[in-house]
Design a protein around this motif. Structure first.
Motif, PDB file in Angstrom:
ATOM      1  N   PRO A 197       0.841  -1.208   0.000  1.00  0.00           N
ATOM      2  CA  PRO A 197       0.000   0.000   0.000  1.00  0.00           C
ATOM      3  C   PRO A 197       0.875   1.256   0.000  1.00  0.00           C
ATOM      4  N   LYS A 198       0.326   2.318  -0.567  1.00  0.00           N
ATOM      5  CA  LYS A 198       1.017   3.614  -0.585  1.00  0.00           C
ATOM      6  C   LYS A 198       0.361   4.541   0.436  1.00  0.00           C
ATOM      7  N   PRO A 199       0.977   5.682   0.718  1.00  0.00           N
ATOM      8  CA  PRO A 199       0.369   6.621   1.670  1.00  0.00           C
ATOM      9  C   PRO A 199      -1.029   7.068   1.268  1.00  0.00           C
ATOM     10  N   THR A 200      -1.321   7.021  -0.034  1.00  0.00           N
ATOM     11  CA  THR A 200      -2.633   7.466  -0.523  1.00  0.00           C
ATOM     12  C   THR A 200      -3.624   6.310  -0.686  1.00  0.00           C
ATOM     13  N   SER A 201      -3.198   5.088  -0.383  1.00  0.00           N
ATOM     14  CA  SER A 201      -4.072   3.920  -0.547  1.00  0.00           C
ATOM     15  C   SER A 201      -5.146   3.859   0.530  1.00  0.00           C
ATOM     16  N   ARG A 202      -6.219   3.118   0.231  1.00  0.00           N
ATOM     17  CA  ARG A 202      -7.215   2.739   1.234  1.00  0.00           C
ATOM     18  C   ARG A 202      -7.057   1.247   1.465  1.00  0.00           C
ATOM     19  N   VAL A 203      -6.990   0.852   2.717  1.00  0.00           N
ATOM     20  CA  VAL A 203      -6.761  -0.550   3.038  1.00  0.00           C
ATOM     21  C   VAL A 203      -7.957  -1.141   3.778  1.00  0.00           C
ATOM     22  N   THR A 204      -8.133  -2.440   3.638  1.00  0.00           N
ATOM     23  CA  THR A 204      -9.136  -3.179   4.390  1.00  0.00           C
ATOM     24  C   THR A 204      -8.383  -4.199   5.230  1.00  0.00           C
ATOM     25  N   VAL A 205      -8.603  -4.171   6.534  1.00  0.00           N
ATOM     26  CA  VAL A 205      -7.830  -5.016   7.443  1.00  0.00           C
ATOM     27  C   VAL A 205      -8.721  -5.637   8.510  1.00  0.00           C
ATOM     28  N   HIS A 206      -8.216  -6.716   9.088  1.00  0.00           N
ATOM     29  CA  HIS A 206      -8.716  -7.217  10.365  1.00  0.00           C
ATOM     30  C   HIS A 206      -7.600  -6.953  11.360  1.00  0.00           C
ATOM     31  N   TYR A 207      -7.947  -6.584  12.581  1.00  0.00           N
ATOM     32  CA  TYR A 207      -6.906  -6.246  13.542  1.00  0.00           C
ATOM     33  C   TYR A 207      -7.412  -6.412  14.965  1.00  0.00           C
ATOM     34  N   THR A 208      -6.471  -6.554  15.876  1.00  0.00           N
ATOM     35  CA  THR A 208      -6.757  -6.539  17.309  1.00  0.00           C
ATOM     36  C   THR A 208      -5.636  -5.764  17.982  1.00  0.00           C
ATOM     37  N   GLY A 209      -5.978  -4.939  18.974  1.00  0.00           N
ATOM     38  CA  GLY A 209      -4.979  -4.136  19.670  1.00  0.00           C
ATOM     39  C   GLY A 209      -4.983  -4.380  21.168  1.00  0.00           C
ATOM     40  N   TRP A 210      -3.780  -4.436  21.757  1.00  0.00           N
ATOM     41  CA  TRP A 210      -3.620  -4.636  23.199  1.00  0.00           C
ATOM     42  C   TRP A 210      -2.670  -3.587  23.768  1.00  0.00           C
ATOM     43  N   THR A 211      -2.819  -3.267  25.029  1.00  0.00           N
ATOM     44  CA  THR A 211      -1.792  -2.530  25.749  1.00  0.00           C
ATOM     45  C   THR A 211      -0.781  -3.575  26.242  1.00  0.00           C
ATOM     46  N   THR A 212       0.379  -3.120  26.703  1.00  0.00           N
ATOM     47  CA  THR A 212       1.448  -4.068  27.044  1.00  0.00           C
ATOM     48  C   THR A 212       1.148  -4.890  28.307  1.00  0.00           C
ATOM     49  N   ASP A 213       0.083  -4.560  29.022  1.00  0.00           N
ATOM     50  CA  ASP A 213      -0.316  -5.397  30.160  1.00  0.00           C
ATOM     51  C   ASP A 213      -1.314  -6.473  29.731  1.00  0.00           C
ATOM     52  N   GLY A 214      -1.541  -6.591  28.393  1.00  0.00           N
ATOM     53  CA  GLY A 214      -2.399  -7.652  27.868  1.00  0.00           C
ATOM     54  C   GLY A 214      -3.868  -7.306  27.781  1.00  0.00           C
ATOM     55  N   LYS A 215      -4.209  -6.046  27.998  1.00  0.00           N
ATOM     56  CA  LYS A 215      -5.616  -5.646  27.910  1.00  0.00           C
ATOM     57  C   LYS A 215      -5.988  -5.313  26.468  1.00  0.00           C
ATOM     58  N   MET A 216      -6.983  -6.019  25.928  1.00  0.00           N
ATOM     59  CA  MET A 216      -7.454  -5.747  24.569  1.00  0.00           C
ATOM     60  C   MET A 216      -8.346  -4.508  24.600  1.00  0.00           C
ATOM     61  N   PHE A 217      -8.062  -3.518  23.737  1.00  0.00           N
ATOM     62  CA  PHE A 217      -8.880  -2.303  23.726  1.00  0.00           C
ATOM     63  C   PHE A 217      -9.684  -2.140  22.451  1.00  0.00           C
ATOM     64  N   ASP A 218      -9.391  -2.934  21.423  1.00  0.00           N
ATOM     65  CA  ASP A 218     -10.167  -2.831  20.185  1.00  0.00           C
ATOM     66  C   ASP A 218      -9.899  -4.048  19.319  1.00  0.00           C
ATOM     67  N   SER A 219     -10.915  -4.476  18.575  1.00  0.00           N
ATOM     68  CA  SER A 219     -10.742  -5.627  17.687  1.00  0.00           C
ATOM     69  C   SER A 219     -11.837  -5.672  16.639  1.00  0.00           C
ATOM     70  N   SER A 220     -11.440  -5.650  15.376  1.00  0.00           N
ATOM     71  CA  SER A 220     -12.415  -5.808  14.294  1.00  0.00           C
ATOM     72  C   SER A 220     -12.911  -7.247  14.236  1.00  0.00           C
ATOM     73  N   ILE A 221     -12.124  -8.179  14.773  1.00  0.00           N
ATOM     74  CA  ILE A 221     -12.510  -9.592  14.780  1.00  0.00           C
ATOM     75  C   ILE A 221     -13.704  -9.809  15.702  1.00  0.00           C
ATOM     76  N   VAL A 222     -13.676  -9.176  16.865  1.00  0.00           N
ATOM     77  CA  VAL A 222     -14.792  -9.277  17.796  1.00  0.00           C
ATOM     78  C   VAL A 222     -16.048  -8.649  17.203  1.00  0.00           C
ATOM     79  N   ARG A 223     -15.867  -7.571  16.439  1.00  0.00           N
ATOM     80  CA  ARG A 223     -17.020  -6.938  15.776  1.00  0.00           C
ATOM     81  C   ARG A 223     -17.466  -7.730  14.557  1.00  0.00           C
TER      82      ARG A 223
END
Length: 310
Positions: A222-248
């Protein structure tokens, strides 16, 4: 008139201003329900000069008790008031991570209707925790087929002086019918190396660390001007999940340049079909002390799958 995406879809990904393919958006804030997932309304198409633009549909009449909860309304500890208009069909209730499908109409206490899926003729679907606090609480009290009238104080809605453009102020009144609900997919397990990048991780000059979990196909990035479609999950370093497209249970689509710096850099390193884990330092995310309400602080860890881009 797709206003469900304005109010009902007032959800936002912590990443930044991403919008999703469906009518729902990533999670983080609520709407007067959201799938609820919200998308930016498309620019209106000009009508031929010889024709008149279609008239706006008339609003539904406000309930007689729209100004305040009646004496027989029930009230929770949070200040949410409600009345059951039609009992549900069973005893099961949605959980905080479930996805619901509803019909609803909303009014301010002066009787002005500001949104209605009923007038649009199409129900809204969204995550229980992806909407305003009053909705999140109320939905978990309901069962399938039930209709309720909700009096949601400003503190559980958008506030008495909303900072969100176009959001209604003060107490809001909603008639809500819970048509159906379904369990959300289980969240991915917390990575074993969530606390810090492992020795085998690659590191860029900016401080971004990453590791390829699954190889993709092709060599194009992808380039800086691209639009992307992704699945993702994010955690803080203590293991707390704060967002996830998979859960949605729906991928997110957004411009590469419209998210946090660590994402903008990291996604451009990927190819289609690739899965990678990123350790994003605070300066490439929201900072050690985020100014954005609800944003996670410090280093963030994301698992990202690049589904497609254009």
């Amino acid at each position: 008139m797709k206003r469900c995406a304005l109010l009902l879809a007032m959800l936002t990904l912590p990443l930044a201003a991403c919008d999703q393919k469906s009518s729902s958006q990533p999670t983080a804030e609520p709407p007067p329900p959201a799938s609820a997932q919200p998308a930016t309304p498309a620019a209106p198409t000009a009508e031929p000069t010889a024709r008149e633009a279609p008239a706006e549909p008339a609003g539904l009449p406000a309930p007689p008790d729209v100004a305040a909860p009646p004496a027989d309304a029930q009230k929770t500890a949070s200040g949410l008031a409600f009345k059951v208009l039609t009992p549900g069909k069973d005893q099961a209730h949605p959980g905080p991570d479930d996805k619901v499908t509803v019909h609803y109409s909303g009014w301010t206490t002066d009787g002005k209707m500001f949104d209605s899926s009923v007038l649009r003729g199409e129900p809204a679907t969204f995550g229980v925790s992806g909407v305003i606090k009053g909705w999140t609480e109320a939905l978990q009290l309901m069962s399938k087929g039930e209709k309720r009238r909700l009096w949601i104080p400003g503190s559980l809605a958008y506030g008495d002086r909303p900072t969100r453009p176009g959001a209604p102020a003060g107490m809001l009144v909603f008639d809500v019918e819970l048509l159906d609900f379904a369990p959300a997919p289980k969240p991915p397990p917390v990575p074993k190396d969530v606390k810090a990048p492992p020795k085998g991780a690659k590191k860029t000059a900016s401080g971004l660390a990453y590791q390829v979990l699954q190889k993709g196909t092709g060599t194009e990035h992808p380039k800086p001007t691209s639009r992307v479609t992704v699945h993702y999950t994010g955690w803080t370093t203590d293991g707390k999940m704060f967002d996830s497209s998979i859960v949605r249970d729906e991928p997110a689509t957004f411009p590469v340049g419209g998210v946090i710096k660590g994402w903008t850099e990291g996604v451009q390193l990927m190819v289609k079909g690739e899965k990678a884990r990123f350790w994003i330092p605070a300066e490439l995310a929201y900072g050690e002390k985020p100014t954005r309400p609800g944003a996670p602080a410090g280093m963030l860890v994301f698992d990202i799958e690049l589904i497609d881009f254009r």
